[in-house]
Design an enzyme around this catalytic site. Sequence first.
Site, mmCIF file in Angstrom:
data_model
loop_
_atom_site.group_PDB
_atom_site.id
_atom_site.type_symbol
_atom_site.label_atom_id
_atom_site.label_comp_id
_atom_site.label_asym_id
_atom_site.label_seq_id
_atom_site.Cartn_x
_atom_site.Cartn_y
_atom_site.Cartn_z
ATOM 1 N N GLU A 85 0.833 -1.214 0.000
ATOM 2 C CA GLU A 85 0.000 0.000 0.000
ATOM 3 C C GLU A 85 0.868 1.265 0.000
ATOM 4 O OE1 GLU A 85 -3.368 -0.166 2.668
ATOM 5 O OE2 GLU A 85 -3.513 2.009 2.665
ATOM 6 N N LYS A 279 -7.736 -1.324 11.041
ATOM 7 C CA LYS A 279 -7.100 -1.716 9.776
ATOM 8 C C LYS A 279 -5.863 -0.837 9.545
ATOM 9 C CE LYS A 279 -6.369 -1.768 5.158
ATOM 10 N NZ LYS A 279 -5.461 -0.904 4.411
ATOM 11 N N ASP A 295 4.143 -14.782 11.413
ATOM 12 C CA ASP A 295 2.868 -15.241 10.863
ATOM 13 C C ASP A 295 1.818 -14.140 11.031
ATOM 14 O OD1 ASP A 295 0.411 -16.446 10.446
ATOM 15 O OD2 ASP A 295 0.931 -18.300 11.476
ATOM 16 N N HIS A 392 -2.620 10.263 0.545
ATOM 17 C CA HIS A 392 -2.735 8.925 -0.021
ATOM 18 C C HIS A 392 -2.613 8.970 -1.550
ATOM 19 C CE1 HIS A 392 -3.963 4.757 0.077
ATOM 20 N NE2 HIS A 392 -4.736 5.012 -0.964
#
Length: 437
Positions: A85, A279, A295, A392
């Site tokens: 991202e 998130k 993991d 962004h």
Amino acid sequence: MKTPVEGFSKLSKAEKIDWIAQNCTEDPKTSKQLLERYWNMDPQVQKLHDEFIENTLSNYYLPFAVAPNFLIDGEIYAIPMAIEESSVVAAASKAAKFWLDRGGFKTEILGTEKVGQVHFIYKGDPKKLTRFFETLKPELLQSVSTITQNMEKRGGGINHIELRDLSAKIEGYHQLHCTFETLDAMGANFINSCLEQFAQTLKEKAKLHTDFSEEEKNIEVVMSILSNYVPHCLVKAEVSCLIAQLETKDMPAEEFAQKFLRAVNIAKVEPYRAVTHNKGIMNGIDAVVLATGNDFRAVEAGVHAYAAKEGRYSSLTHAKIEDGVFKFWIEVPLALGTVGGLTTLHPLVKLALEILQKPSAKELMRIVAVAGLAQNFAAVRSLVTTGIQKGHMKMHLLNMLNQMGASENEKKQLVEYFKNHTVTNASVKEALEKIKK
Ligand code: MEV
């Protein structure tokens, strides 16, 4: 419809590639070339990757970056991140720089306990099972002594084994609920090996237990597996400063502090917002977890369960303003390892750990929690000031230009142009067309 393939895993790598290219792609020759182009030029390194999983055809790249200038408990770190991202690393670096000038991040390990369970069915007298368990416990520990001896030498091992009666939920359902200290290892293999041995010992000893009826002797083990819910393998990371130090060009300090606090409190009470808020935290956490060969699915599962521990999904971060001081912190469960697993196998994982100065698992927990907090700070800061799209989209600009087939020179010109213009799909397309003309 395609027909199923027989014995695919037994084909050689070249045969697998041929089969996939021929049967599943439009242009087999190009597909094959693409898969081969992503192979490592060192055949030994490629072989390592081939053997991580089954049916490997090629490698799947993610950018490997660092976010520098993280001051954590008085030490400066450059944090490695593997993520696709566009804005994540830039946001982390920005937050690191912001807090570098304001005392940095402080962390605290609140626990390192891992969990595993043997789930079994016992239909009989509960008192008899409790009595049996008391005699069984030392035998369980004895039965895993060869598995635990090395871990014990280093100060880890099995902390606790508890019999839990859950027969009110499912008929006959009981557990051996076990807790472990696995030190610098994530511990999945260690825990699962202990649990499988516990299960076997449980079954064998029950068969010989004279106090049990024939039915009671017949304990049915359903499964033995670690839990990725680790609410006591917990780390806290925090930043704080005087409100006046929050002054930026975007907003006066007091207004910013209040808006920030409100945004965090919204994520505390509103699950739709909490999920997106968290998130953003996971953008930071996963990137470091992945770069360090841990993991991330286990971490994700455990973190989200923790976020819902009060019965409703909520924010992992907290903020308060007290006596003119702004405080912002995260509490997050992280079962991580810095030995075992991929840590000594994957060359980039090894390098990531070296960049982090070869941390212990506890140190890595601190660093990862900080990455999550920093990411959340950057996201919420943008959200309550400029809005998220400005930064962004700026970061996404190169992806858009690459997609639109811009040349290096066009990219350079447009990056310059969009320093003072709003990036949208349409505006980028229009500006590129103009240049091309
Ligand atoms: C995007 O990947 C993450 C954010 O949506 C997080 C947030 O809203 O807090 C920006």
